[in-house]
Design an enzyme around this catalytic site. Structure first.
Site, mmCIF file in Angstrom:
data_model
loop_
_atom_site.group_PDB
_atom_site.id
_atom_site.type_symbol
_atom_site.label_atom_id
_atom_site.label_comp_id
_atom_site.label_asym_id
_atom_site.label_seq_id
_atom_site.Cartn_x
_atom_site.Cartn_y
_atom_site.Cartn_z
ATOM 1 N N GLN A 104 0.797 -0.982 -0.234
ATOM 2 C CA GLN A 104 -0.273 -0.059 -0.030
ATOM 3 C C GLN A 104 0.436 1.674 -0.332
ATOM 4 O O GLN A 104 2.008 1.303 0.795
ATOM 5 C CB GLN A 104 -0.835 -0.010 1.112
ATOM 6 C CG GLN A 104 -1.925 1.298 1.130
ATOM 7 C CD GLN A 104 -2.803 1.501 2.484
ATOM 8 O OE1 GLN A 104 -2.650 0.636 3.210
ATOM 9 N NE2 GLN A 104 -3.462 1.957 2.098
ATOM 10 N N HIS A 110 -8.299 2.336 -1.337
ATOM 11 C CA HIS A 110 -8.571 2.156 -2.857
ATOM 12 C C HIS A 110 -8.266 0.536 -3.321
ATOM 13 O O HIS A 110 -7.316 -0.194 -3.197
ATOM 14 C CB HIS A 110 -7.886 2.632 -3.920
ATOM 15 C CG HIS A 110 -6.034 2.627 -3.758
ATOM 16 N ND1 HIS A 110 -5.757 3.218 -2.159
ATOM 17 C CD2 HIS A 110 -4.834 2.549 -4.504
ATOM 18 C CE1 HIS A 110 -4.416 2.811 -2.340
ATOM 19 N NE2 HIS A 110 -3.981 2.069 -4.177
ATOM 20 N N HIS A 112 -7.508 -1.664 -6.568
ATOM 21 C CA HIS A 112 -7.590 -1.454 -8.425
ATOM 22 C C HIS A 112 -8.511 -1.834 -9.271
ATOM 23 O O HIS A 112 -8.440 -3.306 -8.581
ATOM 24 C CB HIS A 112 -5.778 -2.130 -8.341
ATOM 25 C CG HIS A 112 -5.594 -0.765 -7.398
ATOM 26 N ND1 HIS A 112 -4.074 -0.117 -8.791
ATOM 27 C CD2 HIS A 112 -4.641 -1.005 -5.835
ATOM 28 C CE1 HIS A 112 -3.374 0.235 -7.451
ATOM 29 N NE2 HIS A 112 -3.342 -0.268 -6.004
#
Ligand code: ZN
Length: 149
Positions: A104, A110, A112
């Site tokens: 990270q 988030h 991907h």
């Protein structure tokens, strides 16, 4: 949160090429894509990692990821008879890094979404191992206890 680049993107204080927005999530193109069309889905509410991510936001991020993946795999992006004007994936990988050891780099959760095609060069380096069943059972028991089951 002023130092969080994804919060800045959510607030429109930083530039991004936005793909999808709703009340709780934002999806935008990754500026360092592994493959063409690689994008990120984030919760609008800041969470640095999975431990402080609202599970509802987790569901929302995954659901947007599913929709975006379907769009990436959609062979009918262009009008009938016209060439495709965007990425068309033969497959899609989801990837989420939680913690430095996991790779990270931006500490706002988030997901991907990475379009895949044969020979695109993207892949995981890990090599599967072959543990014995008793070892798997032992690990499963340890994790079950941590889950409180
Ligand atoms: Zn943030």
């Amino acid at each position: 949160m002023s130092t969080c680049i994804f919060c800045a993107i959510v607030a429109r204080a930083a530039e991004a090429s936005i793909v999808h927005e709703d009340e709780h999530t934002l999806a935008f193109m990754d500026i360092r894509p592994f493959t063409p069309g690689h994008l990120l889905v984030v919760p609008k509410a800041h969470a640095s990692g999975l431990a402080d991510l609202d599970p509802e936001d987790g569901r929302r991020v995954f659901a947007v990821g599913q929709r975006v993946a379907a769009a990436l795999r959609d062979g009918s992006v262009g009008r009938p008879g016209e060439p495709q004007d965007g990425p068309r994936a033969d497959g899609v990988n989801f990837f989420l890094a939680d913690g430095v050891a996991a790779g990270q780099e931006v500490f706002h959760v988030h997901l991907h979404v990475i379009p895949r095609a044969a020979g695109d060069g993207f892949g995981l380096r890990g090599r599967p191992t072959s543990p014995r069943r008793p070892d798997l059972d032992h690990l499963a028991g340890t994790i079950r206890r941590r889950l409180g089951a």
